[in-house]
Design a protein around this motif. Structure first.
Motif, PDB file in Angstrom:
ATOM      1  N   ASP A 135     -28.637  10.456 -40.525  1.00 18.16           N
ATOM      2  CA  ASP A 135     -29.623  10.769 -41.548  1.00 18.16           C
ATOM      3  C   ASP A 135     -30.827   9.834 -41.431  1.00 18.16           C
ATOM      4  OD1 ASP A 135     -27.552  12.364 -42.335  1.00 18.16           O
ATOM      5  OD2 ASP A 135     -27.378  11.567 -44.365  1.00 18.16           O
ATOM      6  N   GLY A 136     -32.030  10.390 -41.547  1.00 16.40           N
ATOM      7  CA  GLY A 136     -33.244   9.594 -41.591  1.00 16.40           C
ATOM      8  C   GLY A 136     -33.500   8.724 -40.382  1.00 16.40           C
ATOM      9  N   SER A 137     -32.951   9.103 -39.238  1.00 16.57           N
ATOM     10  CA  SER A 137     -33.043   8.247 -38.047  1.00 16.57           C
ATOM     11  C   SER A 137     -34.216   8.580 -37.138  1.00 16.57           C
ATOM     12  CB  SER A 137     -31.748   8.337 -37.243  1.00 16.57           C
ATOM     13  OG  SER A 137     -31.513   9.671 -36.804  1.00 16.57           O
ATOM     14  N   MET A 138     -34.962   9.633 -37.436  1.00 13.70           N
ATOM     15  CA  MET A 138     -36.044  10.073 -36.549  1.00 13.70           C
ATOM     16  C   MET A 138     -37.399  10.054 -37.254  1.00 13.70           C
ATOM     17  SD  MET A 138     -34.773  10.694 -33.591  1.00 13.70           S
ATOM     18  CE  MET A 138     -33.050  10.496 -33.071  1.00 13.70           C
ATOM     19  N   ASP A 139     -38.422   9.644 -36.495  1.00 13.01           N
ATOM     20  CA  ASP A 139     -39.799   9.707 -36.999  1.00 13.01           C
ATOM     21  C   ASP A 139     -40.381  11.097 -36.817  1.00 13.01           C
ATOM     22  OD1 ASP A 139     -39.991   6.855 -37.557  1.00 13.01           O
ATOM     23  OD2 ASP A 139     -40.068   6.586 -35.381  1.00 13.01           O
ATOM     24  N   VAL A 140     -39.981  11.750 -35.724  1.00 10.94           N
ATOM     25  CA  VAL A 140     -40.522  13.056 -35.362  1.00 10.94           C
ATOM     26  C   VAL A 140     -39.406  13.934 -34.803  1.00 10.94           C
ATOM     27  CG1 VAL A 140     -41.978  14.253 -33.666  1.00 10.94           C
ATOM     28  CG2 VAL A 140     -42.896  12.317 -34.933  1.00 10.94           C
ATOM     29  N   VAL A 141     -39.415  15.197 -35.174  1.00 11.27           N
ATOM     30  CA  VAL A 141     -38.556  16.215 -34.560  1.00 11.27           C
ATOM     31  C   VAL A 141     -39.467  17.284 -33.978  1.00 11.27           C
ATOM     32  CG1 VAL A 141     -36.767  17.956 -34.916  1.00 11.27           C
ATOM     33  CG2 VAL A 141     -36.643  15.776 -36.146  1.00 11.27           C
ATOM     34  N   ARG A 165     -36.874  10.703 -41.235  1.00  6.01           N
ATOM     35  CA  ARG A 165     -37.097   9.694 -42.264  1.00  6.01           C
ATOM     36  C   ARG A 165     -38.131  10.244 -43.250  1.00  6.01           C
ATOM     37  NH1 ARG A 165     -42.075   7.856 -41.914  1.00  6.01           N
ATOM     38  NH2 ARG A 165     -43.142   7.751 -39.893  1.00  6.01           N
ATOM     39  N   PRO A 166     -38.198   9.726 -44.466  1.00  5.01           N
ATOM     40  CA  PRO A 166     -39.259  10.128 -45.400  1.00  5.01           C
ATOM     41  C   PRO A 166     -40.634   9.884 -44.773  1.00  5.01           C
ATOM     42  CG  PRO A 166     -37.574   8.879 -46.547  1.00  5.01           C
ATOM     43  CD  PRO A 166     -37.238   8.783 -45.081  1.00  5.01           C
ATOM     44  N   GLY A 167     -41.480  10.896 -44.808  1.00  4.84           N
ATOM     45  CA  GLY A 167     -42.791  10.784 -44.188  1.00  4.84           C
ATOM     46  C   GLY A 167     -42.820  11.160 -42.722  1.00  4.84           C
ATOM     47  N   GLY A 168     -41.658  11.475 -42.146  1.00  5.67           N
ATOM     48  CA  GLY A 168     -41.593  11.914 -40.757  1.00  5.67           C
ATOM     49  C   GLY A 168     -42.105  13.339 -40.608  1.00  5.67           C
ATOM     50  N   ALA A 169     -42.343  13.754 -39.363  1.00  2.00           N
ATOM     51  CA  ALA A 169     -42.979  15.051 -39.107  1.00  2.00           C
ATOM     52  C   ALA A 169     -42.140  15.941 -38.205  1.00  2.00           C
ATOM     53  CB  ALA A 169     -44.361  14.847 -38.491  1.00  2.00           C
ATOM     54  N   PHE A 170     -42.225  17.231 -38.488  1.00  5.75           N
ATOM     55  CA  PHE A 170     -41.554  18.261 -37.685  1.00  5.75           C
ATOM     56  C   PHE A 170     -42.626  19.114 -37.015  1.00  5.75           C
ATOM     57  CE2 PHE A 170     -39.750  22.730 -37.802  1.00  5.75           C
ATOM     58  CZ  PHE A 170     -38.996  22.577 -36.657  1.00  5.75           C
ATOM     59  N   TYR A 171     -42.680  19.070 -35.680  1.00  7.16           N
ATOM     60  CA  TYR A 171     -43.654  19.838 -34.909  1.00  7.16           C
ATOM     61  C   TYR A 171     -43.002  21.110 -34.377  1.00  7.16           C
ATOM     62  CZ  TYR A 171     -46.871  15.860 -34.858  1.00  7.16           C
ATOM     63  OH  TYR A 171     -47.734  14.859 -35.232  1.00  7.16           O
ATOM     64  N   PHE A 172     -43.735  22.218 -34.463  1.00  9.27           N
ATOM     65  CA  PHE A 172     -43.174  23.496 -34.025  1.00  9.27           C
ATOM     66  C   PHE A 172     -44.230  24.337 -33.315  1.00  9.27           C
ATOM     67  CE2 PHE A 172     -44.597  23.731 -38.413  1.00  9.27           C
ATOM     68  CZ  PHE A 172     -45.446  24.840 -38.409  1.00  9.27           C
ATOM     69  N   MET A 173     -43.775  25.141 -32.366  1.00  9.87           N
ATOM     70  CA  MET A 173     -44.566  26.154 -31.680  1.00  9.87           C
ATOM     71  C   MET A 173     -43.600  27.269 -31.310  1.00  9.87           C
ATOM     72  SD  MET A 173     -46.785  25.930 -28.116  1.00  9.87           S
ATOM     73  CE  MET A 173     -48.118  24.954 -28.781  1.00  9.87           C
ATOM     74  N   GLU A 174     -43.742  28.420 -31.949  1.00 11.81           N
ATOM     75  CA  GLU A 174     -42.756  29.493 -31.793  1.00 11.81           C
ATOM     76  C   GLU A 174     -43.442  30.848 -31.661  1.00 11.81           C
ATOM     77  OE1 GLU A 174     -39.569  28.979 -31.588  1.00 11.81           O
ATOM     78  OE2 GLU A 174     -39.349  26.936 -32.346  1.00 11.81           O
ATOM     79  N   HIS A 175     -42.885  31.697 -30.805  1.00 11.20           N
ATOM     80  CA  HIS A 175     -43.338  33.091 -30.821  1.00 11.20           C
ATOM     81  C   HIS A 175     -42.588  33.807 -31.940  1.00 11.20           C
ATOM     82  CE1 HIS A 175     -39.803  35.081 -28.989  1.00 11.20           C
ATOM     83  NE2 HIS A 175     -39.714  34.024 -28.193  1.00 11.20           N
ATOM     84  N   VAL A 176     -43.266  34.751 -32.594  1.00 12.50           N
ATOM     85  CA  VAL A 176     -42.737  35.374 -33.809  1.00 12.50           C
ATOM     86  C   VAL A 176     -43.051  36.869 -33.816  1.00 12.50           C
ATOM     87  CG1 VAL A 176     -42.872  33.276 -35.231  1.00 12.50           C
ATOM     88  CG2 VAL A 176     -44.869  34.778 -35.052  1.00 12.50           C
ATOM     89  N   ALA A 177     -42.562  37.537 -34.850  1.00 11.15           N
ATOM     90  CA  ALA A 177     -42.911  38.939 -35.059  1.00 11.15           C
ATOM     91  C   ALA A 177     -44.397  39.056 -35.371  1.00 11.15           C
ATOM     92  CB  ALA A 177     -42.088  39.511 -36.216  1.00 11.15           C
TER      93      ALA A 177
END
Length: 245
Positions: A135-141, A165-177
C-alpha cells in the motif's frame, strides 16, 4: 442495425471457426500467451513511432510526482516489452508487472537499451490483484494499452489507488470505443470485437475506460479524447492523461 451487426459477427466467427474451437477446448489461450509477446514486440515499434509525440507530452511532468524518498518509484502495469522505458526520467526506480511471464525475455532487451533507469523487480501478477505491491509504495503507476484486455477495469483502478502514495499519479494511454456511436468506426468495432478479442489475447476495442476513470474518484483527473495517427482505424479512438490520488 442490431440484426446486421449480429449477422456480420456470425460471419466473422464462421471465418475464424478453427480458432473458436481451439478457444472452447482450452487450447487457444496457451498458444496466444506464447505468441502474443512476439506480435506485440513488432507492433510496439510501429506504435511508438506514431505516438512518440503524445507519449513525450504525457510523461513530461512525471518528475513532479517524486515522493520524499530519493528517486521516482514507478510501477508499470502490463509492461509488455518495455516500450515505455525510454520516456521515463533518469534514475527512476521501475517495478514491472505483467500477467504473462513470456514477456520477461523481451523486457531484458529493453532494460539493457535503457540503462538510465533502475529496475527493481518483475512481478507476474494480474493488475486487478497486485498483492505483492505494498500500500502507498509507489509515486507513479503507468498503464498503456492494458485496460482493453482486463475484464474488470474498476478493480484495476482500485488497486492503482491502493498502491499509490497520497498525491501520486496514474498515467494512462488506452484505445477505446468510439464515442460517436453512429460512426463507421463504431459500427465495425461492434462487428469485429468478438473476433478481435480472440486474436489479440482478450483485447477489446469496445471498452469505455474513460467512464471507469471518471467513476474512480481520483482527486484530479486530466483526460483527453484523441484520434491517434494509427494505421488500424478501429484502434484510433484513444484516451490519454493522468489522474492524481
Amino acid at each position: 442495425m442490431a440484426v446486421i451487426i449480429f449477422l456480420l459477427q456470425f460471419l466473422a466467427a464462421v471465418l475464424l471457426l478453427p480458432l473458436h474451437i481451439l478457444y472452447y477446448l482450452g487450447l487457444w489461450d496457451p498458444i496466444t500467451k506464447k505468441f502474443f509477446p512476439h506480435l506485440q514486440s513488432r507492433l510496439c515499434i510501429t506504435y511508438n513511432k506514431l505516438m512518440v509525440d503524445e507519449k513525450r507530452k504525457l510523461f513530461r511532468n512525471m518528475s513532479d510526482f517524486s515522493g520524499p524518498s530519493k528517486g521516482l518509484r514507478l510501477l508499470e502495469l502490463g509492461c509488455g516489452t518495455g516500450a515505455n522505458f525510454k520516456f521515463y526520467p533518469s534514475g527512476c526506480k521501475v517495478t514491472c508487472l505483467d500477467i504473462n511471464p513470456n514477456f520477461q525475455s523481451f523486457l531484458s532487451k529493453s532494460q539493457a537499451e535503457n540503462d538510465h533507469l533502475i529496475y527493481e523487480r518483475f512481478l507476474v501478477a494480474s493488475a486487478d490483484n497486485m498483492t505483492p505491491v505494498a500500500d502507498g509504495s509507489m509515486d507513479v503507476v503507468v498503464c498503456t494499452l492494458l485496460a482493453c484486455s482486463v475484464p474488470d477495469t474498476p478493480a484495476v483502478l482500485k488497486e492503482v489507488k491502493r498502491v499509490l502514495r497520497p498525491g501520486g499519479a496514474f498515467y494512462f494511454m488506452e484505445h477505446v470505443a468510439d464515442i460517436n456511436e453512429s460512426s463507421w468506426i463504431s459500427f465495425f468495432q461492434k462487428v469485429l470485437n468478438p473476433s478481435w478479442k480472440l486474436i489479440f489475447d482478450g483485447c477489446s476495442i469496445r471498452k469505455t475506460t474513460w467512464k471507469d476513470l471518471e467513476n474512480a474518484k481520483f482527486s484530479e483527473l486530466n483526460l483527453r479524447h484523441i484520434i491517434a495517427p494509427l494505421n488500424i482505424k478501429l484502434a484510433k479512438p484513444h484516451i490519454i492523461g493522468y489522474a492524481v490520488k
